[in-house]
Design a protein around this motif. Structure first.
Motif, short mmCIF file in Angstrom:
data_model
loop_
_atom_site.label_atom_id
_atom_site.label_comp_id
_atom_site.label_asym_id
_atom_site.label_seq_id
_atom_site.Cartn_x
_atom_site.Cartn_y
_atom_site.Cartn_z
N ALA A 137 42.94 22.12 109.24
CA ALA A 137 42.52 23.46 108.84
C ALA A 137 41.17 23.80 109.46
O ALA A 137 40.30 22.96 109.60
CB ALA A 137 42.40 23.53 107.33
N ALA A 138 41.03 25.05 109.87
CA ALA A 138 39.74 25.53 110.37
C ALA A 138 38.95 26.08 109.20
O ALA A 138 39.49 26.36 108.13
CB ALA A 138 39.97 26.61 111.43
N GLY A 139 37.63 26.24 109.39
CA GLY A 139 36.82 26.88 108.37
C GLY A 139 36.50 26.01 107.19
O GLY A 139 36.34 26.52 106.08
N ILE A 140 36.39 24.69 107.38
CA ILE A 140 36.01 23.80 106.28
C ILE A 140 34.55 23.40 106.47
O ILE A 140 34.17 22.87 107.51
CB ILE A 140 36.87 22.52 106.25
CG1 ILE A 140 38.35 22.87 106.25
CG2 ILE A 140 36.52 21.68 105.02
CD1 ILE A 140 39.25 21.67 106.43
N ASN A 141 33.73 23.69 105.46
CA ASN A 141 32.32 23.30 105.48
C ASN A 141 32.09 22.23 104.42
O ASN A 141 32.47 22.40 103.26
CB ASN A 141 31.42 24.51 105.21
CG ASN A 141 31.56 25.56 106.30
OD1 ASN A 141 31.82 25.26 107.46
ND2 ASN A 141 31.39 26.83 105.91
N THR A 170 44.44 21.15 101.51
CA THR A 170 45.75 21.80 101.64
C THR A 170 45.72 23.27 101.28
O THR A 170 46.76 23.93 101.26
CB THR A 170 46.80 21.08 100.77
OG1 THR A 170 46.36 21.09 99.40
CG2 THR A 170 46.99 19.65 101.22
N GLY A 171 44.53 23.80 100.97
CA GLY A 171 44.42 25.21 100.61
C GLY A 171 42.96 25.62 100.51
O GLY A 171 42.06 24.80 100.70
N VAL A 172 42.72 26.89 100.24
CA VAL A 172 41.36 27.41 100.21
C VAL A 172 40.65 27.04 98.91
O VAL A 172 41.28 26.76 97.89
CB VAL A 172 41.35 28.94 100.40
CG1 VAL A 172 41.97 29.32 101.74
CG2 VAL A 172 42.09 29.64 99.25
N THR A 173 39.32 27.06 98.96
CA THR A 173 38.49 26.74 97.80
C THR A 173 38.38 27.95 96.88
O THR A 173 38.15 29.07 97.33
CB THR A 173 37.09 26.31 98.26
OG1 THR A 173 37.22 25.21 99.16
CG2 THR A 173 36.22 25.89 97.08
N ALA A 174 38.54 27.72 95.59
CA ALA A 174 38.38 28.78 94.60
C ALA A 174 37.58 28.23 93.43
O ALA A 174 37.97 27.20 92.84
CB ALA A 174 39.74 29.28 94.11
N SER A 175 36.46 28.88 93.12
CA SER A 175 35.59 28.44 92.01
C SER A 175 35.20 26.97 92.14
O SER A 175 35.13 26.23 91.15
CB SER A 175 36.28 28.68 90.66
OG SER A 175 36.57 30.06 90.49
N GLY A 176 34.95 26.55 93.38
CA GLY A 176 34.49 25.19 93.62
C GLY A 176 35.57 24.14 93.66
O GLY A 176 35.27 22.95 93.80
N VAL A 177 36.83 24.55 93.55
CA VAL A 177 37.95 23.60 93.52
C VAL A 177 38.81 23.78 94.77
O VAL A 177 39.25 24.90 95.08
CB VAL A 177 38.81 23.80 92.26
CG1 VAL A 177 39.98 22.81 92.26
CG2 VAL A 177 37.96 23.64 91.00
N THR A 178 39.06 22.69 95.47
CA THR A 178 39.85 22.72 96.71
C THR A 178 41.07 21.83 96.55
O THR A 178 40.94 20.64 96.24
CB THR A 178 39.02 22.21 97.90
OG1 THR A 178 37.78 22.90 97.97
CG2 THR A 178 39.79 22.39 99.21
N PRO A 179 42.28 22.37 96.75
CA PRO A 179 43.46 21.50 96.71
C PRO A 179 43.45 20.54 97.89
O PRO A 179 43.00 20.89 98.99
CB PRO A 179 44.63 22.48 96.80
CG PRO A 179 44.07 23.71 97.42
CD PRO A 179 42.63 23.78 97.02
N GLY A 180 43.93 19.32 97.65
CA GLY A 180 43.90 18.32 98.71
C GLY A 180 45.02 17.32 98.57
O GLY A 180 45.84 17.37 97.65
N ARG A 181 45.03 16.38 99.51
CA ARG A 181 46.09 15.38 99.54
C ARG A 181 45.57 14.05 100.06
O ARG A 181 44.89 14.00 101.09
CB ARG A 181 47.25 15.85 100.41
CG ARG A 181 48.33 14.81 100.64
CD ARG A 181 49.50 15.39 101.40
NE ARG A 181 50.19 16.36 100.56
CZ ARG A 181 50.90 17.38 101.05
NH1 ARG A 181 50.98 17.57 102.35
NH2 ARG A 181 51.49 18.21 100.23
#
Length: 227
Positions: free
Chosen positions: A22-26, A117-128
């Motif tokens: 994914a692009a755009g990960i800081n 695996t998805g965008v960050t929302a309220s400080g939470v990022t889905p992952g694997r």
């Protein structure tokens, strides 16, 4: 009977294929250079638990001598980081039982990778977590089973990463009961009771792992933002 992590172990690491980069990960941690790869440590928060579809229940608990789960790994720090953003290089489970019998839990295929695996929302990022393979052994029966994906290298567990909420706080890798994984039991010993585990059993698991940066200012965990 399966993997478990309350903490996971660990937080805080492939679908049948690894998620697309994914692009755009800081990724940031106070006090460390950027870009860089930084060491992180993890330990469970609460107990670690797992169950097989035949009914075997695995629990790993804290004692005064050891946490139920401890982990070591690394995370990429920088702007525009690509997946996988981190890895689990070491993982230890302690004080584990299956159906009241002492058990050992041995991770294989390390390092496991951690990808968003998805965008960050309220400080939470889905992952694997990817590359997951775990062997559970109950010496007293004796009974042994391996939990993996459709191959020995493509096992995965989905979860979420939650950013630190204050200076000096850990981040958390959560692997809750009900989260998606592709782990199934293979190489099950013929002496394993069928009410504990059978070949082909699916696994449910749960764990929360608190992550801390070894070199961050106050051992803060990583902050991950994917847009």
């Amino acid at each position: 009977m399966a993997l478990t992590v309350t903490a996971v172990s660990a937080t805080a690491a492939a679908l049948t294929t690894t998620p697309a980069w994914a692009a755009g990960i800081n990724v940031t941690m106070p006090g460390v250079p950027t870009p860089s790869t930084q060491a992180v440590t993890g330990e469970n928060s609460g107990s670690v638990a797992a169950a097989s579809s035949s009914g075997g229940v695995l629990t790993c608990v804290d004692t005064g001598a050891a946490k139920a789960l401890t982990a070591t790994g690394s995370v990429k720090v920088g702007t525009g980081v690509l997946d996988p953003i981190g890895s689990v290089t070491g993982l230890t489970f302690s004080n584990c039982t299956v159906s009241s019998q002492i058990a050992t839990v041995t991770p294989q295929n390390l390092p496991w990778s951690l990808s968003t695996t998805g965008v960050t929302a309220s400080g939470v990022t889905p992952g694997r977590l990817s590359g997951v393979r775990i062997v559970v052994n109950i010496p007293s029966i004796p009974c042994s089973a391996t939990f993996q994906g459709s191959t020995s290298t493509n096992g995965f567990i989905n979860g979420t990463h939650t950013n630190p909420t204050s200076a000096g706080a850990a981040s958390t890798l959560s692997l809750p009961f009900g989260s998606t994984n592709n782990l199934v039991a293979t190489s099950v010993s013929a002496t394993c009771p069928t009410n504990i585990v059978k070949n082909g059993d699916t696994a449910t698991l749960a764990g929360v792992i608190k992550l801390r940066g070894v070199n961050s200012t106050a051992k803060e965990g990583p902050t991950v933002v994917r847009t």
